[in-house]
Design a protein around this motif. Structure first.
Motif, PDB file in Angstrom:
ATOM      1  N   LYS A  19       0.852  -1.192   0.000  1.00  0.00           N
ATOM      2  CA  LYS A  19       0.000   0.000   0.000  1.00  0.00           C
ATOM      3  C   LYS A  19       0.883   1.236   0.000  1.00  0.00           C
ATOM      4  CE  LYS A  19      -2.423   1.012   3.752  1.00  0.00           C
ATOM      5  NZ  LYS A  19      -3.514   0.938   4.764  1.00  0.00           N
ATOM      6  N   LEU A  20       0.450   2.233  -0.778  1.00  0.00           N
ATOM      7  CA  LEU A  20       1.157   3.498  -0.859  1.00  0.00           C
ATOM      8  C   LEU A  20       0.319   4.619  -0.259  1.00  0.00           C
ATOM      9  CD1 LEU A  20       2.424   3.434  -4.582  1.00  0.00           C
ATOM     10  CD2 LEU A  20       3.453   2.344  -2.577  1.00  0.00           C
ATOM     11  N   ASP A  21       0.989   5.542   0.376  1.00  0.00           N
ATOM     12  CA  ASP A  21       0.385   6.809   0.778  1.00  0.00           C
ATOM     13  C   ASP A  21       0.805   7.829  -0.262  1.00  0.00           C
ATOM     14  OD1 ASP A  21      -0.696   9.009   1.993  1.00  0.00           O
ATOM     15  OD2 ASP A  21       0.784   9.112   3.602  1.00  0.00           O
ATOM     16  N   GLY A  22      -0.136   8.233  -1.114  1.00  0.00           N
ATOM     17  CA  GLY A  22       0.237   9.033  -2.268  1.00  0.00           C
ATOM     18  C   GLY A  22       0.776   8.129  -3.360  1.00  0.00           C
ATOM     19  N   PRO A  23       1.365   8.709  -4.394  1.00  0.00           N
ATOM     20  CA  PRO A  23       1.763   7.895  -5.540  1.00  0.00           C
ATOM     21  C   PRO A  23       3.028   7.069  -5.352  1.00  0.00           C
ATOM     22  CG  PRO A  23       2.332  10.193  -5.921  1.00  0.00           C
ATOM     23  CD  PRO A  23       1.548  10.163  -4.641  1.00  0.00           C
ATOM     24  N   LEU A  24       3.871   7.416  -4.359  1.00  0.00           N
ATOM     25  CA  LEU A  24       5.200   6.809  -4.336  1.00  0.00           C
ATOM     26  C   LEU A  24       5.668   6.299  -2.970  1.00  0.00           C
ATOM     27  CD1 LEU A  24       6.973   9.495  -6.567  1.00  0.00           C
ATOM     28  CD2 LEU A  24       6.191   7.238  -7.288  1.00  0.00           C
ATOM     29  N   LYS A  25       5.000   6.640  -1.884  1.00  0.00           N
ATOM     30  CA  LYS A  25       5.493   6.295  -0.553  1.00  0.00           C
ATOM     31  C   LYS A  25       4.891   4.973  -0.079  1.00  0.00           C
ATOM     32  CE  LYS A  25       5.763   8.006   4.216  1.00  0.00           C
ATOM     33  NZ  LYS A  25       5.331   9.090   5.142  1.00  0.00           N
ATOM     34  N   VAL A  26       5.722   3.952   0.073  1.00  0.00           N
ATOM     35  CA  VAL A  26       5.266   2.654   0.550  1.00  0.00           C
ATOM     36  C   VAL A  26       5.077   2.710   2.064  1.00  0.00           C
ATOM     37  CG1 VAL A  26       5.817   0.191   0.735  1.00  0.00           C
ATOM     38  CG2 VAL A  26       6.494   1.472  -1.312  1.00  0.00           C
ATOM     39  N   VAL A  27       3.868   2.371   2.524  1.00  0.00           N
ATOM     40  CA  VAL A  27       3.585   2.407   3.960  1.00  0.00           C
ATOM     41  C   VAL A  27       3.228   1.026   4.510  1.00  0.00           C
ATOM     42  CG1 VAL A  27       2.922   4.837   3.997  1.00  0.00           C
ATOM     43  CG2 VAL A  27       1.183   3.083   3.522  1.00  0.00           C
ATOM     44  N   GLN A  28       2.968   0.062   3.627  1.00  0.00           N
ATOM     45  CA  GLN A  28       2.651  -1.297   4.071  1.00  0.00           C
ATOM     46  C   GLN A  28       3.038  -2.274   2.978  1.00  0.00           C
ATOM     47  OE1 GLN A  28      -1.494  -2.014   5.150  1.00  0.00           O
ATOM     48  NE2 GLN A  28      -1.288  -4.207   4.772  1.00  0.00           N
ATOM     49  N   ARG A  29       3.614  -3.405   3.401  1.00  0.00           N
ATOM     50  CA  ARG A  29       3.954  -4.453   2.438  1.00  0.00           C
ATOM     51  C   ARG A  29       3.799  -5.805   3.126  1.00  0.00           C
ATOM     52  NH1 ARG A  29       9.446  -4.629  -1.318  1.00  0.00           N
ATOM     53  NH2 ARG A  29       8.926  -6.532  -2.520  1.00  0.00           N
ATOM     54  N   ASN A  30       2.928  -6.620   2.590  1.00  0.00           N
ATOM     55  CA  ASN A  30       2.663  -7.914   3.208  1.00  0.00           C
ATOM     56  C   ASN A  30       3.856  -8.857   3.058  1.00  0.00           C
ATOM     57  OD1 ASN A  30       0.142  -6.837   3.611  1.00  0.00           O
ATOM     58  ND2 ASN A  30      -0.980  -8.433   2.521  1.00  0.00           N
ATOM     59  N   ASN A  31       4.021  -9.736   4.042  1.00  0.00           N
ATOM     60  CA  ASN A  31       5.128 -10.700   3.977  1.00  0.00           C
ATOM     61  C   ASN A  31       4.690 -12.077   3.494  1.00  0.00           C
ATOM     62  OD1 ASN A  31       3.780 -11.630   6.214  1.00  0.00           O
ATOM     63  ND2 ASN A  31       5.407 -11.151   7.681  1.00  0.00           N
ATOM     64  N   THR A  32       3.443 -12.170   3.022  1.00  0.00           N
ATOM     65  CA  THR A  32       2.937 -13.382   2.371  1.00  0.00           C
ATOM     66  C   THR A  32       2.115 -12.963   1.161  1.00  0.00           C
ATOM     67  OG1 THR A  32       0.967 -13.408   3.789  1.00  0.00           O
ATOM     68  CG2 THR A  32       2.855 -14.743   4.514  1.00  0.00           C
TER      69      THR A  32
END
Length: 342
Positions: free
Chosen positions: A54-67
């Motif tokens: 998930k991104l906050d805005g177009p470029l900032k990654v704020v969440q990334r699942n590990n599965t």
């Protein structure tokens, strides 16, 4: 000339076992200021699942699942699921991807109302052999002869179907019908149906008997797409028409080169092409686009719009996920300079 800004690499592989070879070709769903990425995650051995971040805005990654968020669940996808796209029609998310069983690569659909629970509708493109396709499509004598050349011939124990990939739904019904693009090389075709139950063997037989009527785009003489083309991002509805960002491919002595291209389709009759850029929108120029698992690849699969800035997300060299941006109004203005004579 358009000003394309390359925003750089957004996601790379990790040490997690499901994505330790590469990440690429993300489906993009924008909801306000949030951008959801459903990306192809490849583990060593070239087995793909779908990861999520998930991104906050177009470029900032704020969440990334590990599965993975989606995994293969049928024999048709025994070698992985690849290259997702996503749209929302009414209150339902339509997620398409390619199921690969080591021989056949075919467009598949899952739907969801919450992006947590998913209903698998299975393969929705025709499962047709080359001989069956040729017999039906030749009836009109109008089909580009390249359609009878871009075929993979195998001698295996499994039935071999024509590869039908890049299934991409339009984000609303057109004339009350569901509409989706698909790709049988070398062009891009359109399907219009009342509902998914329409996709019967009889439907596809009639479709291929009139195949030429369903081809939206074929390769043009411009070198960047002289070999074949395929779907890219879900069509974007604008006041001037459906903006279609797709991929074009040409062959060189060092292999294929993939670029992003752009066209404009009529809002109510998307078989009518209004305009088409005669040159590539985004070409592989930077190191991470030119060198990777497959060199010289820009493969656009989703967009997000912030004010007038259109962010185009793409797989770079089949290794990582990158992004480029362009003014939407400028792109539409540039397309208006390259109208297609119908």
């Amino acid at each position: 000339m358009l000003n394309i800004k390359k925003e750089g690499i957004l996601l790379s592989k990790t040490e997690l076992s499901f994505e330790n070879e590469s990440v690429l070709n993300p489906a993009i769903m924008q909801e306000g200021g949030t951008v959801h990425l459903f990306y192809r995650a490849v583990r060593v051995g070239n087995y793909s699942t779908i990861g999520y971040c998930k991104l906050d805005g177009p470029l900032k990654v704020v969440q990334r699942n590990n599965t993975p968020i989606l995994i293969p669940c049928s024999e048709d996808a025994s070698n992985g699921i690849e290259d997702p796209r996503i749209v929302k029609i009414d209150d339902i998310y339509y997620i398409t991807y390619t199921s690969f069983n080591g021989i056949n690569a075919l467009g598949t659909l899952v739907t969801s109302t919450d992006l947590i629970h998913f209903k698998n509708h299975g393969i929705i493109v025709p499962q047709i052999t080359y001989d069956e396709f040729k017999r039906l499509a030749e009836c009109t004598n109008l089909v580009n002869l390249k359609y009878f050349r871009h075929v993979r011939h195998f001698k295996r124990d499994k039935k071999v179907f024509i590869w039908d990939k890049d299934v991409i739904f339009f984000p609303r019904r057109i004339g009350g019908k569901l509409a989706f693009l698909h790709r049988i090389r070398p062009g891009i075709q359109l399907v219009l149906i009342e509902n998914l139950q329409d996709l019967t063997t009889e439907f596809w037989n009639n479709y291929f008997l009139n195949f030429n009527e369903h081809i939206i785009l074929d390769p043009i003489e411009s070198i960047h797409e002289s070999s074949f083309i395929g779907g890219g991002c879900p069509p974007i509805e604008t006041e001037k028409g459906w903006l279609l960002i797709y991929h074009g491919v040409y062959d060189t002595s060092e292999g294929y080169i993939y670029s992003a291209a752009a066209a404009l389709l009529d809002l109510e009759n998307p078989t009518k092409v209004i305009a088409r850029l005669p040159y590539p929108l985004i070409s592989p120029e930077l190191e991470y686009e030119k060198n990777g698992i497959v060199d010289n690849v820009i493969f656009p699969t989703g967009t997000a719009l912030f004010d007038d800035e259109l962010y185009i997300y793409y797989g770079a060299a089949d290794k990582c996920i990158a992004c480029a941006s362009v003014s939407l109004s400028s792109l539409l203005e540039e397309l208006s300079l390259h109208l297609v004579k119908n």
